[in-house]
Write a protein that holds these residues in place. Structure first.
Motif, PDB file in Angstrom:
ATOM      1  N   TYR A   1       0.808  -1.219   0.000  1.00  0.00           N
ATOM      2  CA  TYR A   1       0.000   0.000   0.000  1.00  0.00           C
ATOM      3  C   TYR A   1       0.845   1.275   0.000  1.00  0.00           C
ATOM      4  CZ  TYR A   1      -4.160  -2.832   0.594  1.00  0.00           C
ATOM      5  OH  TYR A   1      -5.174  -3.740   0.401  1.00  0.00           O
ATOM      6  N   GLY A   2       2.138   1.116  -0.217  1.00  0.00           N
ATOM      7  CA  GLY A   2       3.015   2.273  -0.375  1.00  0.00           C
ATOM      8  C   GLY A   2       3.356   2.997   0.906  1.00  0.00           C
ATOM      9  N   ALA A   3       3.235   2.331   2.038  1.00  0.00           N
ATOM     10  CA  ALA A   3       3.544   2.946   3.321  1.00  0.00           C
ATOM     11  C   ALA A   3       4.962   2.562   3.749  1.00  0.00           C
ATOM     12  CB  ALA A   3       2.537   2.495   4.376  1.00  0.00           C
ATOM     13  N   GLU A   4       5.804   3.546   3.925  1.00  0.00           N
ATOM     14  CA  GLU A   4       7.177   3.298   4.352  1.00  0.00           C
ATOM     15  C   GLU A   4       7.221   3.223   5.880  1.00  0.00           C
ATOM     16  OE1 GLU A   4      10.056   5.919   2.715  1.00  0.00           O
ATOM     17  OE2 GLU A   4       9.375   5.645   0.649  1.00  0.00           O
ATOM     18  N   VAL A   5       7.597   2.066   6.392  1.00  0.00           N
ATOM     19  CA  VAL A   5       7.661   1.867   7.844  1.00  0.00           C
ATOM     20  C   VAL A   5       8.950   1.132   8.207  1.00  0.00           C
ATOM     21  CG1 VAL A   5       5.151   1.834   8.164  1.00  0.00           C
ATOM     22  CG2 VAL A   5       6.353  -0.302   7.660  1.00  0.00           C
ATOM     23  N   THR A   6       9.396   1.368   9.425  1.00  0.00           N
ATOM     24  CA  THR A   6      10.529   0.634   9.985  1.00  0.00           C
ATOM     25  C   THR A   6       9.986  -0.378  10.984  1.00  0.00           C
ATOM     26  OG1 THR A   6      11.985   2.545   9.745  1.00  0.00           O
ATOM     27  CG2 THR A   6      12.685   0.827  11.280  1.00  0.00           C
ATOM     28  N   ALA A   7      10.445  -1.599  10.892  1.00  0.00           N
ATOM     29  CA  ALA A   7       9.928  -2.672  11.749  1.00  0.00           C
ATOM     30  C   ALA A   7      10.444  -2.538  13.177  1.00  0.00           C
ATOM     31  CB  ALA A   7      10.333  -4.029  11.185  1.00  0.00           C
ATOM     32  N   ALA A   8       9.529  -2.728  14.133  1.00  0.00           N
ATOM     33  CA  ALA A   8       9.876  -2.800  15.554  1.00  0.00           C
ATOM     34  C   ALA A   8       9.192  -4.035  16.125  1.00  0.00           C
ATOM     35  CB  ALA A   8       9.433  -1.541  16.288  1.00  0.00           C
ATOM     36  N   PRO A   9       9.763  -5.223  15.871  1.00  0.00           N
ATOM     37  CA  PRO A   9       9.107  -6.463  16.304  1.00  0.00           C
ATOM     38  C   PRO A   9       9.029  -6.593  17.818  1.00  0.00           C
ATOM     39  CG  PRO A   9      11.331  -6.898  15.505  1.00  0.00           C
ATOM     40  CD  PRO A   9      11.045  -5.465  15.204  1.00  0.00           C
ATOM     41  N   ALA A  10       7.962  -7.240  18.273  1.00  0.00           N
ATOM     42  CA  ALA A  10       7.748  -7.496  19.698  1.00  0.00           C
ATOM     43  C   ALA A  10       7.218  -8.917  19.853  1.00  0.00           C
ATOM     44  CB  ALA A  10       6.758  -6.483  20.271  1.00  0.00           C
ATOM     45  N   HIS A  11       6.996  -9.344  21.120  1.00  0.00           N
ATOM     46  CA  HIS A  11       6.357 -10.633  21.396  1.00  0.00           C
ATOM     47  C   HIS A  11       7.101 -11.783  20.709  1.00  0.00           C
ATOM     48  CE1 HIS A  11       2.608 -13.382  21.219  1.00  0.00           C
ATOM     49  NE2 HIS A  11       3.085 -13.391  22.456  1.00  0.00           N
ATOM     50  N   PHE A  12       8.400 -11.850  20.927  1.00  0.00           N
ATOM     51  CA  PHE A  12       9.227 -12.896  20.333  1.00  0.00           C
ATOM     52  C   PHE A  12       8.942 -14.250  20.974  1.00  0.00           C
ATOM     53  CE2 PHE A  12      11.550  -9.291  18.838  1.00  0.00           C
ATOM     54  CZ  PHE A  12      12.248  -9.717  17.719  1.00  0.00           C
ATOM     55  N   GLN A  13       8.910 -15.298  20.151  1.00  0.00           N
ATOM     56  CA  GLN A  13       8.865 -16.673  20.639  1.00  0.00           C
ATOM     57  C   GLN A  13      10.285 -17.229  20.787  1.00  0.00           C
ATOM     58  OE1 GLN A  13       5.729 -17.805  21.466  1.00  0.00           O
ATOM     59  NE2 GLN A  13       5.228 -15.718  20.804  1.00  0.00           N
ATOM     60  N   VAL A  14      11.174 -16.796  19.902  1.00  0.00           N
ATOM     61  CA  VAL A  14      12.574 -17.251  19.933  1.00  0.00           C
ATOM     62  C   VAL A  14      13.358 -16.276  20.794  1.00  0.00           C
ATOM     63  CG1 VAL A  14      14.604 -17.815  18.553  1.00  0.00           C
ATOM     64  CG2 VAL A  14      12.321 -18.203  17.615  1.00  0.00           C
TER      65      VAL A  14
END
Length: 252
Positions: free
Chosen positions: A193-206
């Motif tokens: 959809y053309g949205a530039e975002v930087t990933a900030a992952p949370a809730h890791f299983q590993v």
């Protein structure tokens, strides 16, 4: 996917159906039944071993590293997950573990960048409680300025969340918060959809290197089957996403 079909396609129901089929063959004294029964037990053992299931999850979770602050942020988008409809529970318990983990990461980032907007989203049609409002209420209770919260109350899935957020964050500095295992699929939709975002992952299983499980990591455990279920679900959803984009790339 339909909720019932989703449930039936998860690892534990599939393994139970496999065991049931193998048992029926054994009762009928079919030689194939014993082989299938042995294979089902091995599959159940491996599928509930954290040391093995976390390796499967790592293929998704480690695609994006933990967010490292690198300048100002205009928008922090926190994707919705799930909540309980039982209003007698305290607010923190009404929100599912995945929701709390995502929102907590978003709130931490907001406190580091109080000039940013905190965009919360998610609507669960089968529940009477407003998921977006519950997320906003928890954020306010944890110190976020209500004037900085943007509520997207209509989206019911990741694709709709990306489509709704895209017009709000054009030409701005944006951070996307969701579960690490869900991040690859979410990033693909935001990119579409053309949205530039930087990933900030949370809730890791590993949460530990593969070599640090020890013998206990190879024993069956509830956490192992849970990680397998989450990983299995995400891979199915990624294939569904690829099919949508292949079938109608202009309007999936």
């Amino acid at each position: 996917m339909d909720a019932l079909l989703k449930s039936l396609l998860m690892p534990l129901p599939l393994l139970l159906l496999w065991l049931l089929f193998a048992t029926i063959l054994c009762v009928r004294k079919q030689p194939l039944g014993l082989w299938l029964l042995c294979l089902a037990v091995i599959a159940l053992w491996c599928g509930s071993s954290s040391a093995l299931t976390e390796r499967l999850a790592a293929g998704l979770e480690l695609r994006y590293p933990a967010y490292q602050p690198s300048g100002a942020i205009d928008n922090i988008i926190v994707l919705g997950c799930y909540h309980s409809d039982y209003s007698h529970l305290p607010l923190s318990s009404r929100m599912a573990e995945c929701s709390v983990a995502r929102l907590t990461e978003g709130i931490i980032l907001w406190h580091q960048h109080p000039e940013a907007r905190l965009i919360v989203s998610g609507h669960l049609p089968g529940l009477s409680g407003n998921h977006t409002q519950l997320a906003a209420d928890l954020a306010i209770a944890l110190g976020v300025d209500e004037r900085k919260i943007v509520r997207m109350t209509q989206p019911t899935n990741t694709q709709q969340e990306a489509a709704a957020a895209a017009p709000l964050i054009v030409d701005q500095r944006n951070v996307l918060v969701t579960s690490a295992i869900h991040m690859p699929r979410a990033m693909r939709w935001f990119d579409y959809y053309g949205a530039e975002v930087t990933a900030a992952p949370a809730h890791f299983q590993v949460r530990r290197p593969a070599g640090e499980h020890g013998i206990a990591g190879y024993l069956p455990s509830p956490q192992g089957i849970r990680t397998l279920t989450l990983t299995h679900y995400e891979y199915l959803a990624l294939w569904q996403q690829r099919f949508k984009l292949w079938w109608d790339p202009e309007n999936p």
